[in-house]
Scaffold this active site. Structure first.
Site, PDB file in Angstrom:
ATOM      1  N   TYR A 114       1.219  -1.145  -0.053  1.00  0.00           N
ATOM      2  CA  TYR A 114       0.076  -0.258   0.252  1.00  0.00           C
ATOM      3  C   TYR A 114       1.012   1.424  -0.346  1.00  0.00           C
ATOM      4  O   TYR A 114       1.739   1.074   1.308  1.00  0.00           O
ATOM      5  CB  TYR A 114      -0.914  -0.215   1.427  1.00  0.00           C
ATOM      6  N   ASP A 140       9.493   3.578  -0.358  1.00  0.00           N
ATOM      7  CA  ASP A 140       8.478   4.107   0.452  1.00  0.00           C
ATOM      8  C   ASP A 140       8.634   3.924   1.390  1.00  0.00           C
ATOM      9  O   ASP A 140       8.123   3.302   2.670  1.00  0.00           O
ATOM     10  CB  ASP A 140       7.000   3.812   0.319  1.00  0.00           C
ATOM     11  N   LYS A 173       3.633  10.193   8.351  1.00  0.00           N
ATOM     12  CA  LYS A 173       3.829   9.958   9.675  1.00  0.00           C
ATOM     13  C   LYS A 173       4.516  10.970  10.560  1.00  0.00           C
ATOM     14  O   LYS A 173       4.620  11.168  11.161  1.00  0.00           O
ATOM     15  CB  LYS A 173       3.881   8.436   9.904  1.00  0.00           C
TER      16      LYS A 173
HETATM   17  N1  PMP Z   1       2.597   5.138   2.097  1.00  0.00           N
HETATM   18  C1  PMP Z   1       2.453   4.019   3.559  1.00  0.00           C
HETATM   19  C2  PMP Z   1       3.876   3.069   3.266  1.00  0.00           C
HETATM   20  C3  PMP Z   1       1.662   3.982   4.097  1.00  0.00           C
HETATM   21  O1  PMP Z   1       1.507   3.515   5.227  1.00  0.00           O
HETATM   22  C4  PMP Z   1       0.706   5.497   3.669  1.00  0.00           C
HETATM   23  C5  PMP Z   1      -0.346   4.725   4.654  1.00  0.00           C
HETATM   24  N2  PMP Z   1      -0.147   4.533   5.872  1.00  0.00           N
HETATM   25  C6  PMP Z   1       1.420   6.423   2.487  1.00  0.00           C
HETATM   26  C7  PMP Z   1       1.766   6.183   1.377  1.00  0.00           C
HETATM   27  C8  PMP Z   1      -0.171   7.040   2.329  1.00  0.00           C
HETATM   28  O2  PMP Z   1      -0.053   7.673   3.353  1.00  0.00           O
HETATM   29  P1  PMP Z   1      -1.325   8.987   3.762  1.00  0.00           P
HETATM   30  O3  PMP Z   1      -2.193   8.112   4.629  1.00  0.00           O
HETATM   31  O4  PMP Z   1      -0.882   9.725   4.880  1.00  0.00           O
HETATM   32  O5  PMP Z   1      -1.971   9.385   2.812  1.00  0.00           O
END
Ligand code: PMP
Length: 431
Positions: free
Chosen positions: A144, A239, A267
């Protein structure tokens, strides 16, 4: 535990918002039951609308490594808010946050701030496509990376590697720009690079995949990806929206022994406020507007209140002792909860990130290896833990987070409760 007020708030929310939520996993659909409505939070505890106190192991899905409402962070946010909520113009703390981020990524010189991880990933992909002049992105099945069109794709059937939209509303043409391969399958990667390597702009991967369980990569796997990228002129994007600053001050490259070309963050670098970031070398990042022709923007990017929260958080993390302490707590939880006679009460853990793997089988390395029995057990224990006052992420595919606000008593209490309820569940299973 009484939850009438949560229930009535939930009914009201459902009457004005789709499914009553503003991000789907919060609806508790994966575990059944009704969501808990939070009135306030401090340290590692949530207080719900009915006044119940819950020890939180979700921690807003990762940002709150220092716990809820850490005094330094709250002070910084209050001071920043008093100086104005948004300028839509430059301010000095932006560069300070970028410097604090870059201190954790010695090979990189530039950061662009966004308001979410999703935006950071969108920007990084656009940059990778522009820099390589190629249009395909390769991701891993079950990974994700936020909710942008190109990444809401899953693997197709058989040998097809072009992504299939995993959400309605994603055009087939967009899904087809993303190739999807299973995790932990070097042969599949080699095959897709052999077939389409010259079209692949970048590979995107969570170096510590924590969005579908915790699928720790086997030794050599990330190296193999790096080598394939290099051999075919594709960029490697880590990521690190979850892993960034979670296991050490900075990214995980020194832990996994592989250097990415670009990193996306979110985060923790926002300390609980909305922030995302793309970090990388000047030669790539300087292709963004206004210097270059890759467009990217945001009304609230570099928001002074968010930046203040991120800076205050990173200032505490700079003292590496935090990470040793989090490792100690994580190891303690794992040891105490697994030393029971219930053989399936097990975890996959890295530092303060813990995934309940309630199965007698070896932990999986790919999303499709997650077994239904493990998830069913998690659902049962989620409900009983909530009754006992422990707030776990409401899905068996999600990891739990510890923070510096948790202490030994908190993890011991959770471990003891898990062991007791797992024992009862195991007895019911064998009855
Ligand atoms: N990349 C990863 C690895 C994530 O875990 C998340 C959110 N859990 C995102 C992207 C997306 O981030 P956001 O919810 O701040 O848009």
């Amino acid at each position: 535990m009484r939850r009438e007020r949560s229930l009535s708030a939930w009914r009201q929310a459902c009457s004005v918002s789709p499914g009553g939520v503003h991000s789907p996993v919060r609806a508790f659909s994966s575990v059944g039951g009704d969501p808990v409505f939070i009135a306030s939070a401090g340290g590692c505890r949530l207080t719900d609308l009915d006044g119940n106190r819950l020890v939180d192991f979700c921690m807003s899905w990762g940002p709150l490594i220092l716990g809820h409402a850490h005094p330094d962070v709250v002070r910084a946010v209050q001071a920043a808010a008093a100086r104005g909520l948004s300028y839509g113009a430059c301010h000095h703390a932006e560069a300070e946050l970028c410097e604090a981020i870059l201190a954790g990524f010695p090979g990189f010189q530039r950061v662009r701030l966004t308001s979410s991880g999703t935006e950071a990933v969108m920007t990084a992909l656009r940059l990778a496509r522009a820099a390589t002049g190629r249009s395909l992105v390769l991701k891993f099945d079950g990974g994700y990376h936020g909710h942008s069109d190109a990444l809401l794709v899953r693997a197709g059937s058989g040998l097809a590697t072009s992504g299939i939209a995993s959400s309605l509303g994603v055009p087939d043409a967009v899904a087809a720009t993303t190739l999807v391969v299973p995790f932990d399958d070097i042969a599949a990667l080699q095959a897709v690079f052999a077939a389409r390597g010259r079209e692949i702009a970048c590979v995107i991967i969570e170096p510590i995949p924590a969005n579908n369980g915790l699928l720790l990569p086997r030794p050599g796997y990330l190296q193999a990806i790096r080598e394939l990228c290099d051999a075919h002129g594709a960029l490697l994007l880590f990521d690190e929206v979850i892993s960034g600053f979670r296991f050490r001050y900075g990214g995980v490259a020194p832990l996994v022994g592989v250097e990415p070309d670009l990193v996306t963050l979110g985060k923790i670098v926002g300390g609980g406020m909305p922030v995302g970031a793309v970090a990388g070398p000047a030669r790539l990042l300087d292709q963004l507007a206004p210097l270059g022709r890759v467009y990217q923007a945001g009304t609230l990017s570099g928001n002074p209140v968010s930046v203040a929260a991120g800076l205050a958080t990173l200032a505490v993390l700079r003292d590496g002792a935090v990470y040793a302490e989090l490792e100690r707590l994580g190891a303690r939880l794992e040891a105490r909860a697994t030393s029971s006679e219930v053989p399936w009460l097990r975890f996959v853990r890295m530092g303060s990130v813990i995934w309940p793997w309630f199965s007698g089988e070896a932990p999986p390395h790919r999303a499709d290896g997650i077994d239904d029995a493990a998830i069913r057990r998690f659902i049962a224990l989620h409900a009983s833990m909530l009754e006992r006052g422990f707030y776990l992420p409401p899905s068996g595919h999600e990891v739990w987070f510890l923070s510096t606000a948790h202490d030994e008593a908190d993890v011991d209490a959770l471990a003891l409760a898990l062991v007791e309820d797992a024992r009862a569940l195991a007895a019911r299973e064998s009855a």
